[in-house]
Design a protein around this motif. Structure first.
Motif, mmCIF file in Angstrom:
data_model
loop_
_atom_site.group_PDB
_atom_site.id
_atom_site.type_symbol
_atom_site.label_atom_id
_atom_site.label_comp_id
_atom_site.label_asym_id
_atom_site.label_seq_id
_atom_site.Cartn_x
_atom_site.Cartn_y
_atom_site.Cartn_z
ATOM 1 N N VAL A 10 5.727 14.985 15.160
ATOM 2 C CA VAL A 10 4.599 14.040 15.181
ATOM 3 C C VAL A 10 4.425 13.478 16.590
ATOM 4 N N ALA A 11 5.546 13.071 17.212
ATOM 5 C CA ALA A 11 5.480 12.535 18.576
ATOM 6 C C ALA A 11 4.955 13.578 19.553
ATOM 7 N N ALA A 12 5.394 14.824 19.371
ATOM 8 C CA ALA A 12 4.924 15.896 20.256
ATOM 9 C C ALA A 12 3.431 16.142 20.064
ATOM 10 N N GLY A 13 2.988 16.132 18.819
ATOM 11 C CA GLY A 13 1.558 16.296 18.554
ATOM 12 C C GLY A 13 0.735 15.177 19.166
ATOM 13 N N LEU A 14 1.233 13.944 19.054
ATOM 14 C CA LEU A 14 0.539 12.808 19.680
ATOM 15 C C LEU A 14 0.518 12.950 21.200
ATOM 16 N N CYS A 15 1.631 13.406 21.751
ATOM 17 C CA CYS A 15 1.704 13.606 23.201
ATOM 18 C C CYS A 15 0.686 14.653 23.658
ATOM 19 N N GLY A 52 -2.000 15.403 22.110
ATOM 20 C CA GLY A 52 -3.320 14.785 21.929
ATOM 21 C C GLY A 52 -3.697 13.892 23.101
ATOM 22 N N VAL A 53 -2.738 13.117 23.593
ATOM 23 C CA VAL A 53 -2.992 12.249 24.749
ATOM 24 C C VAL A 53 -3.272 13.102 25.988
ATOM 25 N N ILE A 54 -2.524 14.186 26.142
ATOM 26 C CA ILE A 54 -2.767 15.088 27.272
ATOM 27 C C ILE A 54 -4.170 15.687 27.174
ATOM 28 N N ALA A 55 -4.579 16.061 25.966
ATOM 29 C CA ALA A 55 -5.926 16.601 25.769
ATOM 30 C C ALA A 55 -6.985 15.552 26.109
ATOM 31 N N LEU A 56 -6.753 14.326 25.686
ATOM 32 C CA LEU A 56 -7.696 13.242 26.001
ATOM 33 C C LEU A 56 -7.780 13.033 27.507
ATOM 34 N N PHE A 57 -6.639 13.066 28.169
ATOM 35 C CA PHE A 57 -6.614 12.922 29.622
ATOM 36 C C PHE A 57 -7.396 14.057 30.291
ATOM 37 N N ILE A 100 -8.094 22.886 33.781
ATOM 38 C CA ILE A 100 -6.786 23.549 33.794
ATOM 39 C C ILE A 100 -5.833 22.869 32.810
ATOM 40 N N VAL A 101 -5.847 21.536 32.771
ATOM 41 C CA VAL A 101 -5.004 20.805 31.810
ATOM 42 C C VAL A 101 -5.355 21.220 30.389
ATOM 43 N N LEU A 102 -6.638 21.275 30.088
ATOM 44 C CA LEU A 102 -7.067 21.675 28.739
ATOM 45 C C LEU A 102 -6.673 23.122 28.446
ATOM 46 N N LEU A 103 -6.774 23.984 29.437
ATOM 47 C CA LEU A 103 -6.374 25.378 29.239
ATOM 48 C C LEU A 103 -4.879 25.492 28.971
ATOM 49 N N HIS A 104 -4.084 24.713 29.684
ATOM 50 C CA HIS A 104 -2.632 24.763 29.492
ATOM 51 C C HIS A 104 -2.208 24.283 28.108
ATOM 52 N N LEU A 105 -3.059 23.559 27.414
ATOM 53 C CA LEU A 105 -2.707 23.094 26.068
ATOM 54 C C LEU A 105 -2.480 24.252 25.099
#
Length: 181
Positions: free
Chosen positions: A92-97, A99-104, A146-151
């Protein structure tokens, strides 16, 4: 899942391009600075444009290196706390993390694109060298993409999902397989 593999290969290729671009920016900055140093040694006077030109590469180095560190899981993480969580809460924490990276990443693209479009200034490096602010502004939405692609790399982006024992075993196996002269 068949779509993820090609996207992961694209992510790896883009990461390699980002690494090459960062190295190129650093080398260009060093070349400009070294040129200024040699000119100062040879003539005793300074070139007025070297500092201004060299610093235009800093945003490129900063933003692109951020995407590189994300790809390798070298970002800030609360590893000790996360590793003490039960496996379910860890996911759950990893998924939230993620998600925050995706938002960023989305914010970098959204606001960075607006910033890029509004960048109308021209940097007066010297009388002869004028560089548009768009040169430095475009790196913001590029790094967001690039951040979104790395997701697509998923949990591999998060260092607390790395199994330390398997990494150590892999390093030992690699070292054992090397021939020593």
């Amino acid at each position: 899942m068949t779509l993820l593999q090609p996207l992961r290969r694209i992510s790896d290729a883009v990461n390699l391009v980002a690494i090459v671009a960062c190295v190129a920016c650093v080398l260009i900055m060093l070349g400009i600075s070294f040129t200024a140093f040699l000119y100062k040694l040879a003539t005793g006077s300074t070139l007025s444009w070297t500092y201004s030109l060299a610093r235009l590469f800093l945003p490129w180095i900063g933003f692109l290196s951020m995407t590189i560190s994300l790809r390798y899981g070298e970002h800030v993480a609360m590893t000790l706390l996360v590793r003490s969580l039960p496996r379910l809460l860890l996911k759950v924490a990893a998924g939230l993390c993620l998600g925050v990276i995706a938002l960023f990443g989305l914010m970098l693209v959204w606001y960075g694109w607006g910033f890029f479009q509004g960048a109308s200034q021209v940097y007066m490096v010297s009388d002869q060298i004028q560089i548009s602010a768009k040169f430095t502004a475009i790196v913001i939405p590029i790094s967001g993409v690039i951040v979104l692609l790395h997701l697509v790399q998923g949990f591999d982006l998060l260092e607390h999902f790395i199994d330390d024992d398997s990494v150590i075993d892999g390093l030992i196996d690699t070292a054992d397989g090397e021939k020593r002269s």
